[in-house]
Scaffold this motif. Structure first.
Motif, PDB file in Angstrom:
ATOM      1  N   ALA A  35      -7.584 -35.700 -14.876  1.00  0.00           N
ATOM      2  CA  ALA A  35      -8.056 -34.485 -14.151  1.00  0.00           C
ATOM      3  C   ALA A  35      -9.501 -34.782 -14.407  1.00  0.00           C
ATOM      4  N   PHE A  36     -10.543 -34.392 -13.383  1.00  0.00           N
ATOM      5  CA  PHE A  36     -11.910 -34.459 -13.592  1.00  0.00           C
ATOM      6  C   PHE A  36     -12.543 -33.351 -12.848  1.00  0.00           C
ATOM      7  N   ALA A  84     -14.307 -40.748  -8.797  1.00  0.00           N
ATOM      8  CA  ALA A  84     -13.486 -42.036  -8.356  1.00  0.00           C
ATOM      9  C   ALA A  84     -12.791 -42.676  -9.403  1.00  0.00           C
ATOM     10  N   VAL A  85     -13.444 -43.032 -10.289  1.00  0.00           N
ATOM     11  CA  VAL A  85     -13.018 -43.501 -11.569  1.00  0.00           C
ATOM     12  C   VAL A  85     -11.721 -42.658 -12.078  1.00  0.00           C
ATOM     13  N   ALA A  86     -11.950 -41.648 -12.489  1.00  0.00           N
ATOM     14  CA  ALA A  86     -10.943 -40.560 -12.738  1.00  0.00           C
ATOM     15  C   ALA A  86      -9.591 -40.791 -12.019  1.00  0.00           C
ATOM     16  N   ALA A  87     -10.018 -40.779 -10.697  1.00  0.00           N
ATOM     17  CA  ALA A  87      -8.744 -40.513 -10.062  1.00  0.00           C
ATOM     18  C   ALA A  87      -7.839 -41.766 -10.106  1.00  0.00           C
ATOM     19  N   LEU A 128     -10.794 -42.077 -22.441  1.00  0.00           N
ATOM     20  CA  LEU A 128      -9.998 -40.982 -22.401  1.00  0.00           C
ATOM     21  C   LEU A 128      -8.575 -41.361 -21.915  1.00  0.00           C
ATOM     22  N   ALA A 129      -8.603 -42.166 -20.610  1.00  0.00           N
ATOM     23  CA  ALA A 129      -7.407 -42.350 -20.036  1.00  0.00           C
ATOM     24  C   ALA A 129      -6.541 -43.476 -20.521  1.00  0.00           C
ATOM     25  N   GLY A 130      -7.373 -44.458 -21.321  1.00  0.00           N
ATOM     26  CA  GLY A 130      -6.637 -45.554 -21.914  1.00  0.00           C
ATOM     27  C   GLY A 130      -6.148 -45.232 -23.256  1.00  0.00           C
ATOM     28  N   THR A 131      -6.634 -44.371 -24.011  1.00  0.00           N
ATOM     29  CA  THR A 131      -6.057 -44.006 -25.209  1.00  0.00           C
ATOM     30  C   THR A 131      -5.204 -42.736 -25.169  1.00  0.00           C
ATOM     31  N   GLY A 132      -5.064 -42.147 -24.059  1.00  0.00           N
ATOM     32  CA  GLY A 132      -4.292 -40.926 -23.595  1.00  0.00           C
ATOM     33  C   GLY A 132      -4.621 -39.929 -24.543  1.00  0.00           C
ATOM     34  N   ARG A 133      -5.767 -39.780 -25.185  1.00  0.00           N
ATOM     35  CA  ARG A 133      -6.194 -38.547 -26.127  1.00  0.00           C
ATOM     36  C   ARG A 133      -6.280 -37.368 -25.071  1.00  0.00           C
ATOM     37  N   ALA A 134      -6.426 -37.220 -23.812  1.00  0.00           N
ATOM     38  CA  ALA A 134      -6.624 -36.516 -23.220  1.00  0.00           C
ATOM     39  C   ALA A 134      -6.053 -36.556 -21.573  1.00  0.00           C
TER      40      ALA A 134
END
Length: 308
Positions: free
Chosen positions: A276-277, A268-271, A235-241
């Motif tokens: 936002a997680f 921790a990975v989300a940070a 999600l972070a890599g594609t910027g879809r959210a």
């Protein structure tokens, strides 16, 4: 006639000194390697040395028992039986037999059926009950219990109010090996309960939510995915959210797979990737859900009595 209700749960170490024995029991008598044991101890240490699951499970059993006692002329006796920690499933059956029950209903504190999980609880309970001449019936699943869906949907709506507008909701459950899931109803039940919750919460179909897996075992064989950590990075890599809200729908109490795998590891990975997680709460001993489970057990008991 008196009915025994055997409430079954996975079990957890009573304290730090019990972790090795617990891990050995999970591994069917094979002691963990020093590295495996150290990793599990590290995870429990992050939670203060042990999991609150034992306390949460006892609270769930009390809530179910209290609801059963409110049923007029019910005649119910409730006991706990666990898969990997005392009191074991067999201990629970023995306690019910000692209390003079005439039949036993088995209820596993896991909403979704799998031959590799819920079926094993029922098999152990049924075998022990048969040794004592007691009829047994197991409740296979309760993944579409209206009170469960309502609880999860309300939690989703409340949590999303604090998240970015572009937030993906992912429903997770414990992964199982692919070989175990072949022909098993577990994945379909997870999809159906997620759909019901998403619909009740008003989520956009698939665009706003999806399915994920977590807490796969550390074995070389393939386990069902995608894993929640992969979903976070994707999600972070594609910027879809801009945010990810996890609904741990496969779990019913606060324990290691929720408090560490999600609240510590996934957070921790989300940070790290700037996402936002958060996660929704699990049911624990929610009165509405526990009351509905008590009624489900009572209905099963009535069916067993009618067949006698």
């Amino acid at each position: 006639m008196t009915t025994g209700v055997l409430v079954m749960a996975y079990g957890t170490p009573a304290g730090p000194d019990d972790v090795e024995a617990y891990y050995t029991h999970i591994r069917r008598g094979r002691p963990p390697t020093p590295e495996q044991l150290a990793d599990l101890v590290r995870r429990y240490d992050a939670l203060g040395g042990t999991s609150p699951m034992a306390e949460r499970t006892r609270a769930q059993v009390r809530a179910i028992d209290e609801a059963l006692q409110r049923i007029p002329d019910g005649g119910f006796v409730t006991e706990l039986g666990q898969k990997h920690a005392a009191p074991f499933v067999e201990d629970g059956v023995a306690a019910l037999a000692g209390a003079g029950v005439e039949r036993i209903v088995g209820l596993v504190l896991a909403p979704h059926f799998s031959a590799g999980s819920v079926a094993q609880y029922h098999e152990r309970a049924a075998a022990t009950a048969a040794e004592r001449g007691l009829p047994f019936i197991g409740i296979d699943s309760w993944h579409l219990l209206p009170e469960l869906i309502d609880f999860q949907a309300a939690a989703v709506r409340e949590s999303l109010a604090t998240f970015p507008e572009r937030t993906k909701v992912v429903f997770t459950a414990h992964s199982l090996p692919e070989r175990v899931l072949e022909g098993d109803p577990y994945p379909d039940q997870l999809r159906r309960s997620a759909e019901a919750t998403a619909r009740a919460a008003g989520l956009a179909t698939w665009a706003g939510w999806g399915l994920g897996w977590q807490s796969a075992g550390r074995t070389p064989e393939p386990w069902r995915g995608p894993d929640v950590l992969e979903i976070v990075r994707d999600l972070a890599g594609t910027g879809r959210a801009d945010g990810l809200l996890v609904v741990p729908q496969g779990f019913t109490s606060d324990h290691l797979e929720v408090l560490y795998d999600l609240d510590v590891e996934a957070a921790a990975v989300a940070a790290e990737v700037g996402l936002a997680f958060g996660r929704t709460p699990v049911v624990n001993d929610d009165p509405a859900v526990m009351g509905a489970l008590a009624r489900t057990a009572a209905d099963a008991a009535a069916g067993l009595r009618d067949r006698a």
